[in-house]
Design a protein around this motif. Structure first.
Motif, PDB file in Angstrom:
ATOM      1  N   SER A 272       0.853  -1.188   0.000  1.00 38.77           N
ATOM      2  CA  SER A 272       0.000   0.000   0.000  1.00 38.77           C
ATOM      3  C   SER A 272       0.886   1.234   0.000  1.00 38.77           C
ATOM      4  CB  SER A 272      -0.899   0.009   1.234  1.00 38.77           C
ATOM      5  OG  SER A 272      -0.127   0.124   2.402  1.00 38.77           O
ATOM      6  N   GLY A 273       0.297   2.360  -0.302  1.00 36.89           N
ATOM      7  CA  GLY A 273       1.049   3.608  -0.301  1.00 36.89           C
ATOM      8  C   GLY A 273       1.121   4.206  -1.685  1.00 36.89           C
ATOM      9  N   PRO A 274       1.805   5.355  -1.796  1.00 39.96           N
ATOM     10  CA  PRO A 274       1.791   6.091  -3.062  1.00 39.96           C
ATOM     11  C   PRO A 274       2.632   5.476  -4.165  1.00 39.96           C
ATOM     12  CG  PRO A 274       3.191   7.187  -1.488  1.00 39.96           C
ATOM     13  CD  PRO A 274       2.532   6.064  -0.751  1.00 39.96           C
ATOM     14  N   GLY A 275       3.518   4.525  -3.863  1.00 39.29           N
ATOM     15  CA  GLY A 275       4.335   3.922  -4.914  1.00 39.29           C
ATOM     16  C   GLY A 275       5.628   4.685  -5.115  1.00 39.29           C
ATOM     17  N   ILE A 276       6.228   4.521  -6.272  1.00 43.20           N
ATOM     18  CA  ILE A 276       7.529   5.125  -6.542  1.00 43.20           C
ATOM     19  C   ILE A 276       7.329   6.461  -7.228  1.00 43.20           C
ATOM     20  CG2 ILE A 276       8.726   2.916  -6.642  1.00 43.20           C
ATOM     21  CD1 ILE A 276       8.591   3.108  -9.678  1.00 43.20           C
ATOM     22  N   ARG A 277       8.315   7.339  -7.083  1.00 44.04           N
ATOM     23  CA  ARG A 277       8.213   8.666  -7.683  1.00 44.04           C
ATOM     24  C   ARG A 277       8.518   8.576  -9.184  1.00 44.04           C
ATOM     25  NH1 ARG A 277      13.206   8.507  -5.165  1.00 44.04           N
ATOM     26  NH2 ARG A 277      14.946   9.000  -6.544  1.00 44.04           N
ATOM     27  N   PRO A 278       8.070   9.525  -9.962  1.00 41.91           N
ATOM     28  CA  PRO A 278       8.373   9.525 -11.390  1.00 41.91           C
ATOM     29  C   PRO A 278       9.875   9.657 -11.624  1.00 41.91           C
ATOM     30  CG  PRO A 278       6.590  11.038 -10.924  1.00 41.91           C
ATOM     31  CD  PRO A 278       7.113  10.577  -9.605  1.00 41.91           C
ATOM     32  N   GLY A 279      10.405   8.872 -12.516  1.00 42.98           N
ATOM     33  CA  GLY A 279      11.827   8.902 -12.820  1.00 42.98           C
ATOM     34  C   GLY A 279      12.645   7.905 -12.026  1.00 42.98           C
ATOM     35  N   PHE A 280      12.053   7.257 -11.025  1.00 49.59           N
ATOM     36  CA  PHE A 280      12.794   6.271 -10.245  1.00 49.59           C
ATOM     37  C   PHE A 280      12.939   5.001 -11.070  1.00 49.59           C
ATOM     38  CE2 PHE A 280      12.968   2.841  -7.018  1.00 49.59           C
ATOM     39  CZ  PHE A 280      14.150   3.223  -6.409  1.00 49.59           C
ATOM     40  N   GLU A 281      14.164   4.443 -11.086  1.00 49.64           N
ATOM     41  CA  GLU A 281      14.446   3.285 -11.934  1.00 49.64           C
ATOM     42  C   GLU A 281      14.922   2.095 -11.120  1.00 49.64           C
ATOM     43  OE1 GLU A 281      16.893   4.305 -15.235  1.00 49.64           O
ATOM     44  OE2 GLU A 281      15.767   6.130 -15.660  1.00 49.64           O
ATOM     45  N   GLY A 282      14.431   1.960  -9.900  1.00 54.82           N
ATOM     46  CA  GLY A 282      14.723   0.794  -9.104  1.00 54.82           C
ATOM     47  C   GLY A 282      16.129   0.722  -8.563  1.00 54.82           C
ATOM     48  N   GLY A 283      16.778   1.839  -8.373  1.00 59.11           N
ATOM     49  CA  GLY A 283      18.138   1.843  -7.856  1.00 59.11           C
ATOM     50  C   GLY A 283      19.183   2.069  -8.928  1.00 59.11           C
ATOM     51  N   GLN A 284      18.819   1.806 -10.169  1.00 57.31           N
ATOM     52  CA  GLN A 284      19.717   2.132 -11.271  1.00 57.31           C
ATOM     53  C   GLN A 284      19.802   3.644 -11.394  1.00 57.31           C
ATOM     54  OE1 GLN A 284      19.414  -0.071 -15.115  1.00 57.31           O
ATOM     55  NE2 GLN A 284      18.671   1.876 -15.875  1.00 57.31           N
ATOM     56  N   THR A 285      20.949   4.148 -11.848  1.00 61.74           N
ATOM     57  CA  THR A 285      21.110   5.590 -12.003  1.00 61.74           C
ATOM     58  C   THR A 285      20.089   6.105 -13.013  1.00 61.74           C
ATOM     59  OG1 THR A 285      23.473   5.362 -11.599  1.00 61.74           O
ATOM     60  CG2 THR A 285      22.726   7.435 -12.559  1.00 61.74           C
ATOM     61  N   PRO A 286      19.255   7.070 -12.628  1.00 66.50           N
ATOM     62  CA  PRO A 286      18.219   7.566 -13.544  1.00 66.50           C
ATOM     63  C   PRO A 286      18.836   8.175 -14.799  1.00 66.50           C
ATOM     64  CG  PRO A 286      17.821   8.319 -11.318  1.00 66.50           C
ATOM     65  CD  PRO A 286      19.171   7.694 -11.322  1.00 66.50           C
ATOM     66  N   ILE A 287      18.116   8.094 -15.891  1.00 63.23           N
ATOM     67  CA  ILE A 287      18.646   8.569 -17.167  1.00 63.23           C
ATOM     68  C   ILE A 287      18.825  10.072 -17.156  1.00 63.23           C
ATOM     69  CG2 ILE A 287      16.423   8.849 -18.314  1.00 63.23           C
ATOM     70  CD1 ILE A 287      17.810   7.510 -20.779  1.00 63.23           C
ATOM     71  N   ALA A 288      18.028  10.795 -16.346  1.00 58.93           N
ATOM     72  CA  ALA A 288      18.175  12.244 -16.269  1.00 58.93           C
ATOM     73  C   ALA A 288      19.464  12.632 -15.562  1.00 58.93           C
ATOM     74  CB  ALA A 288      16.980  12.844 -15.542  1.00 58.93           C
ATOM     75  N   LYS A 289      20.006  11.744 -14.762  1.00 58.14           N
ATOM     76  CA  LYS A 289      21.258  12.036 -14.054  1.00 58.14           C
ATOM     77  C   LYS A 289      22.482  11.612 -14.869  1.00 58.14           C
ATOM     78  CE  LYS A 289      23.095  11.661  -9.394  1.00 58.14           C
ATOM     79  NZ  LYS A 289      22.972  11.025  -8.080  1.00 58.14           N
ATOM     80  N   LEU A 290      22.296  10.738 -15.843  1.00 58.68           N
ATOM     81  CA  LEU A 290      23.422  10.233 -16.632  1.00 58.68           C
ATOM     82  C   LEU A 290      23.913  11.257 -17.654  1.00 58.68           C
ATOM     83  CD1 LEU A 290      22.358   6.557 -17.355  1.00 58.68           C
ATOM     84  CD2 LEU A 290      24.192   7.336 -15.880  1.00 58.68           C
ATOM     85  N   PHE A 291      23.000  12.022 -18.234  1.00 57.39           N
ATOM     86  CA  PHE A 291      23.371  12.933 -19.305  1.00 57.39           C
ATOM     87  C   PHE A 291      23.831  14.263 -18.733  1.00 57.39           C
ATOM     88  CE2 PHE A 291      20.398  10.097 -21.553  1.00 57.39           C
ATOM     89  CZ  PHE A 291      21.269   9.649 -22.521  1.00 57.39           C
ATOM     90  N   PRO A 292      24.807  14.913 -19.376  1.00 58.19           N
ATOM     91  CA  PRO A 292      25.290  16.187 -18.864  1.00 58.19           C
ATOM     92  C   PRO A 292      24.242  17.282 -19.038  1.00 58.19           C
ATOM     93  CG  PRO A 292      26.343  15.674 -20.943  1.00 58.19           C
ATOM     94  CD  PRO A 292      25.550  14.469 -20.559  1.00 58.19           C
ATOM     95  N   LYS A 293      24.265  18.204 -18.064  1.00 58.51           N
ATOM     96  CA  LYS A 293      23.360  19.341 -18.120  1.00 58.51           C
ATOM     97  C   LYS A 293      24.117  20.522 -18.693  1.00 58.51           C
ATOM     98  CE  LYS A 293      20.973  16.632 -15.401  1.00 58.51           C
ATOM     99  NZ  LYS A 293      21.369  15.246 -15.280  1.00 58.51           N
ATOM    100  N   ARG A 294      23.492  21.286 -19.569  1.00 58.87           N
ATOM    101  CA  ARG A 294      24.139  22.442 -20.177  1.00 58.87           C
ATOM    102  C   ARG A 294      23.217  23.636 -20.056  1.00 58.87           C
ATOM    103  NH1 ARG A 294      27.736  21.994 -24.666  1.00 58.87           N
ATOM    104  NH2 ARG A 294      27.870  24.175 -24.093  1.00 58.87           N
ATOM    105  N   GLY A 295      23.809  24.799 -19.914  1.00 66.03           N
ATOM    106  CA  GLY A 295      23.046  26.030 -19.962  1.00 66.03           C
ATOM    107  C   GLY A 295      22.414  26.400 -18.636  1.00 66.03           C
ATOM    108  N   PHE A 296      21.525  27.369 -18.711  1.00 65.50           N
ATOM    109  CA  PHE A 296      20.847  27.923 -17.541  1.00 65.50           C
ATOM    110  C   PHE A 296      19.386  27.493 -17.566  1.00 65.50           C
ATOM    111  CE2 PHE A 296      18.278  31.363 -15.709  1.00 65.50           C
ATOM    112  CZ  PHE A 296      18.749  31.338 -14.415  1.00 65.50           C
ATOM    113  N   ILE A 297      18.897  26.986 -16.434  1.00 65.30           N
ATOM    114  CA  ILE A 297      17.501  26.569 -16.328  1.00 65.30           C
ATOM    115  C   ILE A 297      16.807  27.524 -15.373  1.00 65.30           C
ATOM    116  CG2 ILE A 297      15.934  24.739 -15.661  1.00 65.30           C
ATOM    117  CD1 ILE A 297      18.179  22.761 -16.319  1.00 65.30           C
ATOM    118  N   ASN A 298      15.909  28.338 -15.902  1.00 69.09           N
ATOM    119  CA  ASN A 298      15.163  29.283 -15.081  1.00 69.09           C
ATOM    120  C   ASN A 298      14.047  28.538 -14.359  1.00 69.09           C
ATOM    121  OD1 ASN A 298      13.897  31.416 -13.910  1.00 69.09           O
ATOM    122  ND2 ASN A 298      13.446  32.498 -15.828  1.00 69.09           N
TER     123      ASN A 298
END
Length: 86
Positions: A51-77
């Motif tokens: 029971s409960g809300p489950g996993i958050r969006p982007g969670f990959e079961g302990g594997q490094t999320p794909i959003a963290k693998l790629f480099p970030k560039r520029g300015f994010i407002n």
């Protein structure tokens, strides 16, 4: 000579669901005799059976999320998108 059949006009008086579009509600967790008792169709164990809300969006079961693998560039407002504000 062909006979043309005119479709009935749709009004509030003759609205009805399409045939076969309505089903009985599956009531789970209401005893073994129903066929959906016990684990209520969730399986035996695991994160999705708890029971409960489950996993958050982007969670990959302990594997490094794909959003963290790629480099970030520029300015994010953070104020440009209301979803990014904390």
């Amino acid at each position: 000579m062909s006979i043309q059949l005119r479709a009935a006009r749709v009004t509030l008086a003759n609205l009805r669901p399409a045939p076969g579009s309505q089903h009985k509600q599956k009531r789970v967790g209401r005893g073994q005799g129903s066929g959906y008792g016990g684990t209520a169709g969730r399986g035996a164990n695991g994160q999705k059976s708890r029971s409960g809300p489950g996993i958050r969006p982007g969670f990959e079961g302990g594997q490094t999320p794909i959003a963290k693998l790629f480099p970030k560039r520029g300015f994010i407002n953070q104020y440009a998108n209301p979803m990014l504000q904390t």
